[in-house]
Design a protein around this motif. Structure first.
Motif, short mmCIF file in Angstrom:
data_model
loop_
_atom_site.label_atom_id
_atom_site.label_comp_id
_atom_site.label_asym_id
_atom_site.label_seq_id
_atom_site.Cartn_x
_atom_site.Cartn_y
_atom_site.Cartn_z
N ARG A 162 0.83 -1.20 0.00
CA ARG A 162 0.00 0.00 0.00
C ARG A 162 0.87 1.26 0.00
NH1 ARG A 162 -2.50 2.94 4.06
NH2 ARG A 162 -1.80 1.54 5.70
N ARG A 163 2.06 1.16 0.58
CA ARG A 163 2.98 2.29 0.64
C ARG A 163 3.87 2.39 -0.60
NH1 ARG A 163 1.38 0.61 5.41
NH2 ARG A 163 1.22 2.09 7.15
N HIS A 164 4.18 1.25 -1.20
CA HIS A 164 5.02 1.23 -2.41
C HIS A 164 4.65 0.00 -3.23
CE1 HIS A 164 8.14 1.72 -5.24
NE2 HIS A 164 9.05 0.93 -4.68
N PRO A 165 3.74 0.13 -4.18
CA PRO A 165 3.21 -1.03 -4.90
C PRO A 165 4.25 -1.87 -5.63
CG PRO A 165 1.81 0.88 -5.25
CD PRO A 165 3.02 1.38 -4.55
N GLU A 166 5.38 -1.27 -6.00
CA GLU A 166 6.38 -2.02 -6.77
C GLU A 166 7.58 -2.43 -5.92
OE1 GLU A 166 7.40 -0.12 -10.61
OE2 GLU A 166 5.79 1.27 -10.10
N HIS A 167 7.44 -2.49 -4.64
CA HIS A 167 8.59 -2.76 -3.77
C HIS A 167 9.26 -4.07 -4.17
CE1 HIS A 167 11.10 -3.08 -0.21
NE2 HIS A 167 10.72 -1.86 0.15
N HIS A 168 10.51 -3.97 -4.61
CA HIS A 168 11.23 -5.10 -5.19
C HIS A 168 11.50 -6.19 -4.16
CE1 HIS A 168 14.72 -7.19 -7.02
NE2 HIS A 168 14.18 -6.84 -8.18
N HIS A 169 12.11 -5.81 -3.04
CA HIS A 169 12.48 -6.79 -2.00
C HIS A 169 11.24 -7.48 -1.45
CE1 HIS A 169 15.48 -7.57 1.54
NE2 HIS A 169 14.87 -8.68 1.15
N ALA A 170 10.17 -6.72 -1.23
CA ALA A 170 8.95 -7.30 -0.67
C ALA A 170 8.38 -8.36 -1.59
CB ALA A 170 7.92 -6.20 -0.43
N HIS A 171 8.36 -8.10 -2.88
CA HIS A 171 7.83 -9.09 -3.81
C HIS A 171 8.70 -10.36 -3.82
CE1 HIS A 171 5.23 -5.86 -5.35
NE2 HIS A 171 4.53 -6.84 -5.93
N HIS A 172 10.00 -10.21 -3.71
CA HIS A 172 10.86 -11.39 -3.67
C HIS A 172 10.58 -12.23 -2.41
CE1 HIS A 172 14.12 -10.90 -6.86
NE2 HIS A 172 13.20 -10.00 -7.15
N LEU A 173 10.38 -11.56 -1.28
CA LEU A 173 10.08 -12.28 -0.04
C LEU A 173 8.74 -13.00 -0.13
CD1 LEU A 173 11.25 -9.59 2.53
CD2 LEU A 173 12.34 -11.80 2.12
N GLU A 198 3.38 -13.75 -12.21
CA GLU A 198 3.02 -13.22 -13.52
C GLU A 198 2.03 -12.07 -13.41
OE1 GLU A 198 2.99 -15.64 -17.13
OE2 GLU A 198 2.79 -17.39 -15.81
N LEU A 199 1.11 -12.15 -12.46
CA LEU A 199 0.15 -11.07 -12.28
C LEU A 199 0.86 -9.80 -11.79
CD1 LEU A 199 -2.71 -9.98 -12.25
CD2 LEU A 199 -3.00 -10.96 -9.97
N ALA A 200 1.78 -9.94 -10.83
CA ALA A 200 2.52 -8.79 -10.33
C ALA A 200 3.33 -8.15 -11.45
CB ALA A 200 3.43 -9.20 -9.18
N ALA A 201 3.96 -8.97 -12.28
CA ALA A 201 4.73 -8.44 -13.40
C ALA A 201 3.84 -7.72 -14.39
CB ALA A 201 5.48 -9.57 -14.09
N ALA A 202 2.65 -8.27 -14.65
CA ALA A 202 1.73 -7.65 -15.61
C ALA A 202 1.16 -6.34 -15.09
CB ALA A 202 0.59 -8.63 -15.93
N GLU A 203 0.95 -6.24 -13.78
CA GLU A 203 0.37 -5.02 -13.21
C GLU A 203 1.39 -3.90 -13.05
OE1 GLU A 203 -1.38 -6.16 -9.52
OE2 GLU A 203 -3.22 -6.90 -10.45
N ALA A 204 2.67 -4.24 -13.03
CA ALA A 204 3.70 -3.23 -12.85
C ALA A 204 3.91 -2.45 -14.14
CB ALA A 204 5.01 -3.90 -12.43
N PRO A 205 4.45 -1.22 -14.05
CA PRO A 205 4.79 -0.47 -15.27
C PRO A 205 5.74 -1.25 -16.16
CG PRO A 205 4.92 0.95 -13.34
CD PRO A 205 4.71 -0.46 -12.82
N ALA A 206 5.76 -0.91 -17.44
CA ALA A 206 6.53 -1.68 -18.41
C ALA A 206 8.01 -1.74 -18.09
CB ALA A 206 6.32 -1.11 -19.80
N ASP A 207 8.53 -0.69 -17.47
CA ASP A 207 9.96 -0.65 -17.19
C ASP A 207 10.31 -1.14 -15.79
OD1 ASP A 207 8.88 1.46 -15.78
OD2 ASP A 207 10.47 2.88 -16.29
N LEU A 210 10.08 -5.69 -11.70
CA LEU A 210 9.20 -6.80 -11.31
C LEU A 210 8.88 -7.69 -12.51
CD1 LEU A 210 6.65 -5.24 -8.79
CD2 LEU A 210 8.80 -6.44 -8.34
N ALA A 211 9.24 -7.25 -13.70
CA ALA A 211 9.08 -8.10 -14.89
C ALA A 211 9.84 -9.42 -14.74
CB ALA A 211 9.56 -7.36 -16.13
N VAL A 212 10.89 -9.42 -13.94
CA VAL A 212 11.72 -10.62 -13.77
C VAL A 212 11.15 -11.54 -12.69
CG1 VAL A 212 14.09 -11.42 -13.31
CG2 VAL A 212 13.71 -9.29 -14.54
N LEU A 213 10.11 -11.12 -11.99
CA LEU A 213 9.58 -11.89 -10.86
C LEU A 213 9.16 -13.31 -11.24
CD1 LEU A 213 9.25 -11.16 -7.86
CD2 LEU A 213 6.83 -10.68 -8.34
N PRO A 214 8.59 -13.56 -12.43
CA PRO A 214 8.25 -14.95 -12.77
C PRO A 214 9.46 -15.88 -12.81
CG PRO A 214 7.01 -13.43 -14.15
CD PRO A 214 8.02 -12.60 -13.41
#
Length: 325
Positions: A162-173, A198-207, A210-214
């Motif tokens: 909610r504070r940072h939708p694209e938080h990189h470390h949080a998504h990895h955890l 895949e959903l997180a990658a699709a919802e994130a901006p193109a650049d 998080l595109a690498v999350l899958p």
């Protein structure tokens, strides 16, 4: 708020024991990666001088991924909690000092040298001093991912997101923990962690990286399968990256890197290591070689520790094969 949290809550699996990320005590891996300013501040802090760290965090501002990366790296020093306590005593109410103390206590708790309850309280205190900052919630998520039930992981992730939708470390955890859900007897290419990634990658901006999350999801799932004896210890022999979904994901993520490579993201080497690992395991040495060139000496414990107890040896061997050295 994007719909990702609803997918996360779609099924309540039983809580699985958490496979903690590899911790390196040898000095082989450096959590600071290639952040020169962070290296300088950490060295000064180790000498009892906090001004460099103070200035570093002030200038980091609300670049949340960078702030989380820097505080996490500073917090891993065995004496970080003592330094942060002294800093907080000198500057009561400092959100930076409180965040560093919280992350330091979290890392002590993960090493079994601190009560998790005290670390959680420190995270709550830091969050109260800076309500918009996701970093104290990153501390809570680190604890929940390793020690807490899945519901705590999901709730904490949603607060952080909610504070940072694209938080990189949080998504990895999150992906590391969701990979531990039972597969339910479904096919190798079917698991909730792949859907969430895949959903997180699709919802994130193109650049967004998080595109690498899958690709990260595939590495984490391999970790779980190998630990349970359901996949060969040699990831290249497992066939884990040979299915149609895995091939599609790997091709898309490598193509994304070619188009959007960001030299400025503080955790980009973690993504590069995951891509290099996956391409190595998939038998694509030419593409892996390009990634190893970009990684240089900035190897990371994960995902190489998933293939071999000596993560650095696994990295070096894969790099040598790819580069033909």
């Amino acid at each position: 708020m994007p719909p990702l949290p609803h997918l996360l809550g779609a099924r309540r699996a039983r809580t699985e024991p958490s496979g903690a990320p590899a911790q390196d005590a040898s000095g082989t891996f450096d959590a600071a990666l290639d952040d020169a300013e962070l290296h300088t501040a950490r060295t000064a802090l180790a000498q009892g001088r906090r001004q460099a760290a103070r200035s570093l965090l002030v200038h980091t501002g609300d670049d949340w991924d960078r702030r989380g990366h820097r505080l996490t790296a500073l917090a891993q020093d065995p004496y970080a909690a003592a330094w942060a306590s002294d800093w907080l005593a000198a500057e009561p109410g400092s959100a930076d000092a409180a965040a560093l103390l919280a992350l330091a206590l979290v890392h002590r708790a993960l090493r079994g040298k601190e009560e998790p309850g005290r670390a959680r309280e420190a995270c709550d205190t830091a969050a109260g001093l800076a309500p918009a900052d996701p970093t104290p919630w990153l501390g809570r998520l680190l604890l929940a991912r390793a020690l807490g039930p899945e519901r705590e992981v999901l709730d904490t992730f949603c607060e952080l997101r909610r504070r940072h939708p694209e938080h990189h470390h949080a998504h990895h955890l999150l992906i590391a923990r969701l990979a531990e859900r039972p597969a339910g007897g479904r096919g190798a290419d079917v698991h909730e962690v792949y859907d969430v990634a895949e959903l997180a990658a699709a919802e994130a901006p193109a650049d967004s990286p998080l595109a690498v999350l899958p690709v990260v999801a595939y590495a984490e799932r391999y970790r779980v399968l190998a630990a349970a004896g359901l996949a060969p210890a040699d990831p290249a022999a497992s066939g884990h990256w040979s299915g149609p979904r895995a091939r599609r994901i790997l091709r898309a993520c490598f193509d994304w890197w070619l188009e959007w490579e960001h030299d400025e993201h503080p955790r980009r080497h973690i993504d590069l290591n995951h891509l290099a690992f996956a391409l190595t395991c998939a038998g694509r040495p030419a593409e892996a070689a390009a990634l190893f060139q970009r990684i240089g000496e900035h190897a990371t414990p994960a995902p190489w520790s998933y293939a071999h107890p000596d993560a650095r040896a696994a990295f070096d061997a894969a790099r040598t094969r790819a580069l033909g050295q």
